[in-house]
Scaffold this motif. Structure first.
Motif, mmCIF file in Angstrom:
data_model
loop_
_atom_site.group_PDB
_atom_site.id
_atom_site.type_symbol
_atom_site.label_atom_id
_atom_site.label_comp_id
_atom_site.label_asym_id
_atom_site.label_seq_id
_atom_site.Cartn_x
_atom_site.Cartn_y
_atom_site.Cartn_z
ATOM 1 N N LYS A 73 -5.753 3.432 3.874
ATOM 2 C CA LYS A 73 -5.581 3.322 2.431
ATOM 3 C C LYS A 73 -4.610 2.201 2.083
ATOM 4 N N ARG A 74 -3.560 2.028 2.886
ATOM 5 C CA ARG A 74 -2.578 0.956 2.634
ATOM 6 C C ARG A 74 -3.243 -0.415 2.780
ATOM 7 N N THR A 87 3.021 1.207 7.474
ATOM 8 C CA THR A 87 2.771 2.620 7.236
ATOM 9 C C THR A 87 2.828 3.395 8.535
ATOM 10 N N HIS A 143 -12.898 2.423 1.294
ATOM 11 C CA HIS A 143 -12.606 3.516 2.213
ATOM 12 C C HIS A 143 -13.622 4.625 1.932
ATOM 13 N N GLN A 173 -5.706 -8.994 -1.309
ATOM 14 C CA GLN A 173 -5.495 -9.811 -2.512
ATOM 15 C C GLN A 173 -6.734 -10.628 -2.860
ATOM 16 N N GLU A 192 -3.697 7.108 6.200
ATOM 17 C CA GLU A 192 -2.731 6.417 5.355
ATOM 18 C C GLU A 192 -2.707 4.904 5.581
ATOM 19 N N HIS A 211 -11.540 -4.537 -3.807
ATOM 20 C CA HIS A 211 -11.741 -3.109 -3.560
ATOM 21 C C HIS A 211 -12.815 -2.635 -4.532
ATOM 22 N N ILE A 236 -6.430 -1.119 2.207
ATOM 23 C CA ILE A 236 -7.269 -1.313 1.015
ATOM 24 C C ILE A 236 -6.409 -1.733 -0.175
ATOM 25 N N ASN A 237 -5.262 -1.097 -0.344
ATOM 26 C CA ASN A 237 -4.389 -1.381 -1.478
ATOM 27 C C ASN A 237 -3.643 -2.706 -1.350
ATOM 28 N N SER A 238 -3.701 -3.322 -0.169
ATOM 29 C CA SER A 238 -2.911 -4.531 0.076
ATOM 30 C C SER A 238 -3.722 -5.820 0.033
#
Length: 437
Positions: free
Chosen positions: A358-359, A432, A382, A365, A355, A369, A361-363
């Protein structure tokens, strides 16, 4: 201008000039884009001779094209090979090269540490063609040798495994392959010929996904096969290279092409029959990429080393796998094979596992990705949930992929900006972990 005129040309000169003969009519300094399907024959006799592979010339751009010809010669020159064949993707290059060597009933020995798409190609698709691939630990040379049998037609590895970063002991693998009279095929995408020329260490065939560092800007899909021209195809294990072929005026590929027998065979048989053609425009873009390759790779390596060192001391990172980091178990082999640097791609593990990874990767800027590497921009992904998701958990472990692993392809942005973005994304990922606790 070709390297045959002066064997003392260095890397950057080859990258700028190899393979090009200036058009005598237009005198264009840049390589023109020959956006054409086909070419005029001088006569029916001339056409017949070209189809029998007698002499040089162009028939149809599925087989050869003047723009792509320059790219092929230039890449072959940089790799130290006798010839190259450019195709539509890196995957196509792997498939065409190996299926030119192995047919139904044959086997290939491959190291485990492979790109997920390659592993899937070998494990799931090749068996449908009747070709079995035996996977082994590339660090266990005795296991590599033990896997070779009378059906084996090639040993396959990557210069640096994706994303495990396992560096291949090319000399040792080539010695094992050659003792058993089979070629060593190696994917050199991660490092490019600027960082290493596998042929100099005994490789027989070199593969590239030219989509990556050679293109360099994430604009074109392509692949290439480079032939060292040194393997003995007349050793009795490869009769399809020495048997008389009616399409070659009752000669063999070895007789017609001699040291270029392999690259001629892959081009005029599977290359022709399966039609995995590279477009002239993409070939032209790859030529532009080669001209700046060494300068870009130097900066890629410099940035990657700094990012790896930063992450190695970050409280939210549990481990960093980059061969030239102090204390990395691959330091010695990296010094031998990669004295200019271990490339710009490496992996690291984020504390907390799946988790937080993944956080992170999503964060990001500034970072992108993206399912790619070798771009001028910094890319993260990932692998467990993307490039290697088609593999079983056991297969993922065999290829070096774990849930917390993030792969990064460090680009050419200012290093301070890269690090600032990584830091803010890691801070968000740490939230997370705190939530889970």
């Amino acid at each position: 201008m070709t390297n045959e005129r002066n064997q003392s040309f260095h890397f950057d000169t080859i990258a700028l000039h190899e393979g090009q003969t200036v058009d005598p009519i237009t005198r264009s300094r840049a390589v023109p884009i020959y956006q054409t399907t086909s070419y005029l024959f001088d006569s029916t006799e001339h056409a017949a001779e070209l189809f029998k592979m007698n002499g040089e010339g162009y028939i149809y751009s599925r087989n050869a094209n003047p723009t792509i010809d320059v790219f092929e010669k230039r890449l072959a020159g940089l790799e130290g090979g006798v010839g190259a064949f450019a195709v539509s993707s890196g995957q196509a290059a792997i498939a065409l090269a190996l299926l030119t060597i192995a047919k139904s009933g044959d086997e290939i020995v491959a190291t485990n540490a492979l790109y997920g798409g390659t592993f899937a190609l070998f494990a799931k698709t090749f068996p449908r063609f009747g070709v079995n691939v035996r996977f082994v630990d590339g660090n266990d040379l005795s296991a590599v040798e033990a896997a070779i049998n009378e059906k084996t037609k090639a040993v396959y590895t990557e210069t640096i495994g994706n994303p495990s970063l396992q560096i291949a002991d090319i000399e040792a693998l080539s010695q094992i392959a050659h003792q058993h009279e089979v070629p060593l095929v190696i994917d050199n995408t991660f490092t490019t010929p600027y960082l290493i020329q596998p042929i100099a260490f005994g490789a027989d065939i070199v593969i590239h996904s030219t989509t990556k560092f050679i293109g360099g800007h994430g604009t074109s899909i392509g692949g290439a096969i480079v032939d060292a021209g040194t393997f003995n195809w007349e050793n009795g294990k490869f009769p399809e290279f020495t048997e008389v072929n009616p399409n070659l005026n009752h000669r063999s590929f070895v007789e017609v092409a001699q040291e270029k027998a392999f690259i001629a065979k892959v081009r005029f048989e599977l290359g022709h029959d399966l039609g995995a053609s590279l477009s002239p425009f993409n070939g032209w873009l790859f030529i532009q990429g080669l001209e700046s390759l060494s300068f870009r790779v130097k900066q890629h390596v410099s940035n990657a080393q700094k990012v790896a060192e930063y992450l190695a001391h970050h409280e939210q990172v549990s481990w960093v796998n980059y061969p030239t980091l102090e204390g990395n178990p691959q330091n010695d082999i990296a010094k031998k094979y990669l004295p200019k640097g271990a490339g710009s791609i490496f992996s690291f593990g984020i504390k907390g596992g799946l988790e937080p990874a993944k956080r992170f990767i999503n964060s990001v800027q500034l970072l992108s990705h993206v399912a790619n590497i070798g771009d001028s921009k910094t890319l993260v992904i990932h692998p467990a949930s993307t490039s290697h998701s088609r593999l079983s958990p056991e297969e993922q472990v065999r290829t070096g992929v774990t849930p917390e692993l993030v792969r990064i392809s460090v680009g050419l942005e200012d290093i301070d900006d890269i690090i600032v973005d990584i830091d803010q994304a890691l801070k968000l990922a740490s939230l997370t972990v705190q939530t889970v606790k």
